[in-house]
Design a protein around this motif. Structure first.
Motif, PDB file in Angstrom:
ATOM      1  N   GLY A  21       0.884  -1.273  -0.122  1.00  0.00           N
ATOM      2  CA  GLY A  21      -0.003  -0.160   0.134  1.00  0.00           C
ATOM      3  C   GLY A  21       0.844   1.339  -0.186  1.00  0.00           C
ATOM      4  N   SER A  22       2.098   1.339  -0.537  1.00  0.00           N
ATOM      5  CA  SER A  22       2.977   2.474  -0.682  1.00  0.00           C
ATOM      6  C   SER A  22       2.405   3.407  -1.537  1.00  0.00           C
ATOM      7  N   ALA A  23       1.608   3.150  -2.320  1.00  0.00           N
ATOM      8  CA  ALA A  23       1.117   4.118  -3.380  1.00  0.00           C
ATOM      9  C   ALA A  23       0.276   5.257  -2.563  1.00  0.00           C
ATOM     10  N   LEU A  24      -0.284   4.951  -1.551  1.00  0.00           N
ATOM     11  CA  LEU A  24      -1.107   6.019  -0.632  1.00  0.00           C
ATOM     12  C   LEU A  24      -0.186   6.162   0.764  1.00  0.00           C
ATOM     13  N   TYR A  25       0.318   5.349   1.130  1.00  0.00           N
ATOM     14  CA  TYR A  25       0.952   5.464   2.649  1.00  0.00           C
ATOM     15  C   TYR A  25       2.391   5.443   2.614  1.00  0.00           C
ATOM     16  N   GLY A  26       2.957   5.150   1.894  1.00  0.00           N
ATOM     17  CA  GLY A  26       4.499   5.537   1.552  1.00  0.00           C
ATOM     18  C   GLY A  26       5.247   4.356   2.220  1.00  0.00           C
ATOM     19  N   ALA A  27       6.376   4.762   2.964  1.00  0.00           N
ATOM     20  CA  ALA A  27       7.130   3.576   3.390  1.00  0.00           C
ATOM     21  C   ALA A  27       6.397   2.674   4.454  1.00  0.00           C
ATOM     22  N   ASP A  28       7.009   1.451   4.407  1.00  0.00           N
ATOM     23  CA  ASP A  28       6.671   0.491   5.520  1.00  0.00           C
ATOM     24  C   ASP A  28       5.067  -0.073   5.318  1.00  0.00           C
ATOM     25  N   ALA A  29       4.203   0.341   4.233  1.00  0.00           N
ATOM     26  CA  ALA A  29       3.194  -0.553   3.888  1.00  0.00           C
ATOM     27  C   ALA A  29       3.672  -1.414   2.622  1.00  0.00           C
ATOM     28  N   PHE A  30       4.652  -2.326   3.200  1.00  0.00           N
ATOM     29  CA  PHE A  30       5.383  -3.178   2.044  1.00  0.00           C
ATOM     30  C   PHE A  30       4.572  -4.313   1.894  1.00  0.00           C
ATOM     31  N   ALA A  31       4.312  -4.923   2.795  1.00  0.00           N
ATOM     32  CA  ALA A  31       3.328  -6.335   2.734  1.00  0.00           C
ATOM     33  C   ALA A  31       1.715  -6.032   2.883  1.00  0.00           C
ATOM     34  N   GLY A  32       1.377  -5.041   3.274  1.00  0.00           N
ATOM     35  CA  GLY A  32       0.284  -4.747   3.819  1.00  0.00           C
ATOM     36  C   GLY A  32      -0.269  -3.713   4.697  1.00  0.00           C
ATOM     37  N   ILE A  33      -1.458  -3.565   5.084  1.00  0.00           N
ATOM     38  CA  ILE A  33      -1.951  -2.454   6.123  1.00  0.00           C
ATOM     39  C   ILE A  33      -2.897  -2.944   6.984  1.00  0.00           C
ATOM     40  N   VAL A  34      -2.703  -2.777   8.303  1.00  0.00           N
ATOM     41  CA  VAL A  34      -3.641  -3.020   9.187  1.00  0.00           C
ATOM     42  C   VAL A  34      -4.159  -1.840  10.048  1.00  0.00           C
ATOM     43  N   ASN A  35      -5.450  -1.438   9.767  1.00  0.00           N
ATOM     44  CA  ASN A  35      -6.075   0.028  10.190  1.00  0.00           C
ATOM     45  C   ASN A  35      -7.031  -0.342  11.159  1.00  0.00           C
ATOM     46  N   ILE A  36      -6.614  -0.150  12.425  1.00  0.00           N
ATOM     47  CA  ILE A  36      -7.497  -0.560  13.604  1.00  0.00           C
ATOM     48  C   ILE A  36      -8.591   0.842  13.807  1.00  0.00           C
ATOM     49  N   ILE A  37      -9.972   0.704  13.527  1.00  0.00           N
ATOM     50  CA  ILE A  37     -10.602   1.976  13.631  1.00  0.00           C
ATOM     51  C   ILE A  37     -11.541   1.755  15.016  1.00  0.00           C
ATOM     52  N   THR A  38     -11.297   2.640  15.773  1.00  0.00           N
ATOM     53  CA  THR A  38     -11.936   2.853  17.117  1.00  0.00           C
ATOM     54  C   THR A  38     -13.452   3.271  17.198  1.00  0.00           C
ATOM     55  N   ILE A  39     -14.132   2.773  18.009  1.00  0.00           N
ATOM     56  CA  ILE A  39     -15.367   3.135  18.224  1.00  0.00           C
ATOM     57  C   ILE A  39     -15.290   4.916  18.346  1.00  0.00           C
ATOM     58  N   PRO A  40     -15.962   5.567  17.522  1.00  0.00           N
ATOM     59  CA  PRO A  40     -16.072   7.083  17.782  1.00  0.00           C
ATOM     60  C   PRO A  40     -16.655   7.710  18.845  1.00  0.00           C
ATOM     61  N   PRO A  41     -16.267   8.596  19.125  1.00  0.00           N
ATOM     62  CA  PRO A  41     -16.926   9.568  20.366  1.00  0.00           C
ATOM     63  C   PRO A  41     -18.183   9.603  20.577  1.00  0.00           C
ATOM     64  N   GLY A  42     -18.811   9.644  21.442  1.00  0.00           N
ATOM     65  CA  GLY A  42     -20.378   9.456  21.400  1.00  0.00           C
ATOM     66  C   GLY A  42     -21.042   8.264  21.220  1.00  0.00           C
ATOM     67  N   ALA A  43     -20.394   7.475  20.559  1.00  0.00           N
ATOM     68  CA  ALA A  43     -21.051   6.162  20.095  1.00  0.00           C
ATOM     69  C   ALA A  43     -21.178   5.291  20.997  1.00  0.00           C
ATOM     70  N   GLY A  44     -22.213   4.401  21.164  1.00  0.00           N
ATOM     71  CA  GLY A  44     -22.304   3.072  21.932  1.00  0.00           C
ATOM     72  C   GLY A  44     -22.396   3.755  23.575  1.00  0.00           C
ATOM     73  N   LYS A  45     -22.405   2.642  24.609  1.00  0.00           N
ATOM     74  CA  LYS A  45     -22.822   3.018  25.924  1.00  0.00           C
ATOM     75  C   LYS A  45     -21.267   3.067  26.552  1.00  0.00           C
ATOM     76  N   SER A  46     -21.515   3.419  27.956  1.00  0.00           N
ATOM     77  CA  SER A  46     -20.397   3.391  28.683  1.00  0.00           C
ATOM     78  C   SER A  46     -20.512   2.008  29.551  1.00  0.00           C
ATOM     79  N   GLY A  47     -19.433   1.352  29.998  1.00  0.00           N
ATOM     80  CA  GLY A  47     -19.253   0.257  30.575  1.00  0.00           C
ATOM     81  C   GLY A  47     -17.990  -0.354  31.036  1.00  0.00           C
ATOM     82  N   PHE A  48     -17.832  -1.460  31.341  1.00  0.00           N
ATOM     83  CA  PHE A  48     -16.570  -1.972  31.757  1.00  0.00           C
ATOM     84  C   PHE A  48     -16.348  -3.593  31.137  1.00  0.00           C
ATOM     85  N   ARG A  49     -15.149  -4.035  31.459  1.00  0.00           N
ATOM     86  CA  ARG A  49     -15.098  -5.413  31.257  1.00  0.00           C
ATOM     87  C   ARG A  49     -13.732  -5.969  32.189  1.00  0.00           C
ATOM     88  N   VAL A  50     -13.960  -6.757  32.909  1.00  0.00           N
ATOM     89  CA  VAL A  50     -12.961  -7.538  33.610  1.00  0.00           C
ATOM     90  C   VAL A  50     -12.827  -8.989  33.515  1.00  0.00           C
TER      91      VAL A  50
END
Length: 914
Positions: free
Chosen positions: A369-398
């Motif tokens: 993916g170097s055509a858009l992301y440059g160096a280091d996107a050599f073998a592929g790209i992993v993009n971790i997309i987080t839950i946006p602010p304000g979405a979902g409920k508050s909570g916890f997990r243990v």
């Protein structure tokens, strides 16, 4: 292979483990006896096999549960489509029911909007107002427009109620005086009332004309229920005249809100069918049902992905081969922000400021993916997309597990008008799989870190957003994590401890045509070997880095000519890197990187799209520009099928360690050392070239059915100039005469040789393919499977003596079953298989550091989770098992020749949403 009398998938062809050695840096570090040691008795295997079979039976029973829910997105999509079709046919009641079912499975504001609109069309104004208010509770960007709609509907409702109210009656006029009966004479009987006249001294008699049931009483002409009462007018509802919905509420929102979209491959939201690269999505459902708390283990299910656990705190990930210790060929992003460390070029997965409970989805681009992301996107790209602010409920997990595994995460999310935030904090602890050093080893010096600790992480993360207007938003955020990791370095650095603090501050602006992002990242750590023989150094050091990054992107869609739709992306980038470490040159430069990229997606009608991308990167170490082009052709025989042909190049620039290493390495023979340096006097002017890959790919994606989808991909990669540790060279007399080598006054040891990094002389030709699919045969059952083939051939020019590299498995298989039921029970079982490998690794030996081949047998991995949701799905308890087949195979699972023996782990969790 599986046996007919067990539920195992043990390795029949597993090879014996290499014998342990007494050298702490030997190829196979000695594994001391610990509580993690596992019995191998036949009775134990049989008992474990019976338990696994029982678990399989239980899963089968769950799968057969009637009325269960299959893949959430697919189920919601089916109900949404059915509902919109029914509403278009004016079958409002059933259409609304289908939309409500879709919203129950996967809530979405646009579905609520369509429910409200359908109620309005059907004349159910009260229900429409209630649904619109629910939509407004999500604080949409069109809230002002919808607020006006609600006001108009409230006016209509008030008018209907006023028309339906009983008309007020004027007060009854006094009755005219009638001549009274003549009073009888004394002794006469009293006169009887005439018909219709009240009796003397009282009201009308019961049952008379004025009494109950009479003309004026209940049921009479003017009474309740009479001709002028409310029952005489029809109440609003399905039977009422429909509201002019088109005039008040506008058009329905018919876009497929449950369609899968990806943003990484083209820097913009699109269907995987339109992506110029093969793309895989790890969904929120996959994350929850897996029970995994390690992000790399979530990626293991992706076709072609190489995932390797070496210790309890060290995971290395690559795509389509070339995985390694301190893996550096996969670009890892969090919401588009790079999280790799620039000192080593690797990703410390257990040192991030987020955890799996904050992730919405993970997008994996399977290919360069170097055509858009440059160096280091050599073998592929992993993009971790987080839950946006304000979405979902508050909570916890243990969670807590055996061998003192621990996990905790808490989060708060809210929106107030145009402002929203999400705050999370957590703690994670993973033990080592096996100990390297026993407590009674008096011949070793240790780092001081617990010999049972694999990884420990304390983290906090805050992200906020502010809407600035229609399609304009400002995002700000910051994160901090402090971690202790047990990792494996490269060369002789087998068992390595790292204490590291990561911090970042980010700001981003998004609009319809302009996107801008800037962030600052800081890494500050303390590193040293876990153990060394007395008299040997632990190589203590303090790696630090400061990175400032800025990007500006312009986006525009236009027609030129009228029959061709262009989607332009033009961008500029700047990156400042300042690194420092005692392993590097004393005078490290501050590097200024620059980039420019361009992409044009040209849609030629409804069936053909051409994508042309290109990027130029300036790398200060190389002092030159590096181009990275990409071209793709996408043909869609139908709206839900795509044939893709693409070709591109990508590169990986040398890391700070590779470019500027300057480290004396103590050899096994006392008093001797090897100087590892890329800038030795005998290599004056030497520059390491970037790694290069040229790739061609063809794929076919079919999402035609709502009950299954599959993808077939074939690729060819030409890989050259891999950066590796150079074979050490003994110093010569002529070099000694030039002042190279000899006694090192700083260490008191004699420099007998030189090493460092270099570009490998061979070229790799890799041919491979991936076949994957997901099936939803019945409600309640979601089955996925994929297979990856990787065939590599080395081309060695004359004079190249590089060893044969077979570190990539030729065959990989992933399969899994997911189950969700309406009673709250859900679970997942995943199976993974990788064929044998052979690794070329360097280890100290006497007066040199030598490269040898270390074989690694094939392995299988079985993971499972079972959970139960209650309190209207606000609470959940679950249990997971990792490597459930441990103890069945003859050999313990090992993912790298030097790595820990990986055993079985159990963990239990409790989750609650406020």
């Amino acid at each position: 292979m599986s046996s007919p009398d067990s539920c195992s998938h043990g390795r029949r062809d597993a090879r014996p483990a290499l014998p342990p050695t007494n050298d702490a840096r030997a190829a196979r570090p000695r594994v001391e006896s610990t509580p993690a040691a596992r019995p191998r008795a036949g009775a134990t295997r049989a008992a474990l096999a019976r338990r696994l079979c029982a678990s399989a039976v239980l899963l089968g029973a769950m799968t057969a549960a009637r009325g269960a829910l299959a893949d959430a997105r697919t189920e919601a999509r089916l109900h949404f489509r059915a509902g919109m079709e029914l509403i278009a046919q004016k079958q409002y009641e059933e259409g609304i029911r289908q939309l409500q079912k879709a919203n129950e499975i996967l809530p979405h504001p646009n579905v609520v909007f369509n429910i409200a609109r359908a109620h309005a069309e059907a004349g159910n104004i009260e229900q429409a107002i209630a649904a619109y208010r629910e939509y407004l509770a999500s604080d949409p960007q069109d809230r002002e427009q919808v607020t006006r709609i609600v006001a108009q509907l409230e006016q209509r409702l008030a008018a209907q109620r006023a028309a339906a109210a009983p008309e007020p009656r004027p007060p009854a006029a006094p009755a005219p005086q009638q001549p009274g009966p003549q009073q009888p004479a004394a002794g006469d009987a009293p006169a009887q009332p005439t018909a219709g006249q009240p009796a003397a001294g009282g009201a009308a008699a019961p049952g008379g004309a004025e009494g109950p049931g009479g003309a004026e009483g209940p049921g009479g002409a003017e009474g309740p229920g009479g001709a002028e009462g409310p029952a005489a007018r029809p109440a609003p509802g399905p039977g009422a005249a429909p509201v002019d919905a088109a005039g008040i509420v506008g058009a329905a929102r018919t876009e497929d809100v449950y369609r899968e979209t990806v943003i990484t491959a083209s820097r913009g939201a699109q269907s995987p069918l339109d992506s110029p690269n093969s793309t895989t999505i790890v969904t929120r459902q996959d994350i929850r049902l897996s029970g995994m708390t390690r992000i790399p283990e979530l990626l293991r299910r992706v076709a072609g992905m190489d995932v390797m656990q070496i210790t309890g705190g060290d995971e290395n990930v690559s795509m389509r081969g070339f995985n390694s210790r301190l893996a550096n060929k996969l670009l890892v992003l969090v919401d588009g922000r790079t999280v790799k460390n620039d000192v080593l070029g690797s990703t410390f997965w257990e040192a991030l400021s987020i955890d799996v409970d904050q992730i919405e989805r993970i997008e994996v681009v399977r290919g360069p993916g170097s055509a858009l992301y440059g160096a280091d996107a050599f073998a592929g790209i992993v993009n971790i997309i987080t839950i946006p602010p304000g979405a979902g409920k508050s909570g916890f997990r243990v969670g807590y597990g055996d061998h003192q595994q621990g996990y905790g995460s808490a989060w708060a999310s809210a929106r107030e008008g145009d402002f929203a935030y999400r705050l999370s904090a957590g703690y994670t602890r993973y033990p080592r799989w096996t100990r390297e050093v026993a407590d009674d080893r008096i011949d070793l010096e240790t780092s001081g870190q617990s010999q049972d600790l694999g990884a420990q992480n304390v983290r906090i993360d805050l992200r906020a957003s502010q809407r600035l207007g229609p399609r304009r938003e400002l995002d700000v955020g910051a994160g901090y994590a402090r971690s202790e990791l047990d990792i494996y370095g490269i060369g002789p650095f087998n068992d390595y401890n790292l204490e590291v603090a990561n911090a970042d501050v980010a700001v981003a602006y998004r609009s319809e045509n302009v996107n801008a992002r800037a962030y600052y990242a800081n890494l500050d750590g303390y590193s040293l070997l876990n153990a060394a023989y007395l008299g040997h150094t632990l190589y203590a050091g303090r790696p630090r880095q400061h990175v400032a990054n800025a990007e500006l992107e312009f986006v525009k869609t236009l027609r030129a000519p009228a029959s061709v739709v262009h989607d332009f992306h033009i961008g500029l980038g700047y990156r400042l890197k300042a690194t420092d470490w005692s392993y590097l040159d004393d005078d490290m430069p501050i590097e200024h990187h620059g980039s420019v990229f361009l992409q044009d997606s040209m849609r030629l009608g409804e069936r053909v799209t051409l994508v042309a991308s290109g990027r130029l990167d300036y790398v200060p170490y190389l002092e030159r520009l590096i181009p990275s082009p990409r071209g793709s052709v996408i043909v869609k025989p139908t709206d839900r099928q795509a044939i893709r042909l693409s070709g591109s190049t990508a590169f990986r620039s040398p890391t700070a360690l590779e470019a500027y290493v300057d480290l004396p390495i103590q050899l096994a023979l006392p008093g001797l050392e090897l100087l590892s340096t890329t800038r030795a006097p005998v290599r004056s002017g030497f520059i390491i070239d970037p790694e290069q890959i040229i790739t061609a790919e063809a794929s076919y994606l079919n999402q035609q059915s709502d009950y299954f989808e599959f993808e077939v991909t074939a690729y060819y990669n030409r890989v050259s100039d891999l950066i590796v540790l150079a074979e050490p060279q003994r110093t010569t007399l002529s070099q000694r005469a030039q002042g190279v080598g000899g006694l090192n006054p700083e260490t008191g040891r004699y420099t007998s040789g030189l090493g460092g990094f270099e570009n490998q002389c061979d070229v790799y030709h890799v041919v491979g393919g991936e076949l994957g699919g997901r099936v939803y045969p019945v409600e309640g059952l979601d089955v996925f499977a994929n297979y990856a083939l990787n065939l590599s051939q080395q081309q060695r020019p004359d004079g190249c003596d590089a060893l044969e590299d077979r570190r990539t498995s030729q065959h990989k298989v992933n399969a899994g079953v997911q189950v969700r039921t309406p009673v709250g029970v859900d679970g997942e079982v995943t199976f993974h298989y990788q064929s044998s490998q052979a690794w070329a690794e360097q280890v100290p030996s006497g007066t040199v550091i030598a490269t040898s081949i270390y074989p690694l047998p094939a392995y299988t991995l079985l993971n499972a989770r079972l959970g139960y949701r209650f309190l209207e799905s606000r609470a959940e308890i679950s249990a997971t098992v990792f490597n459930a087949l441990d103890g069945i195979a003859d050999q313990p699972l090992q993912m790298h020749p030097f790595g820990n023996r990986i055993g079985r782990r159990f963990m239990g969790f409790f989750r609650y949403s406020l």
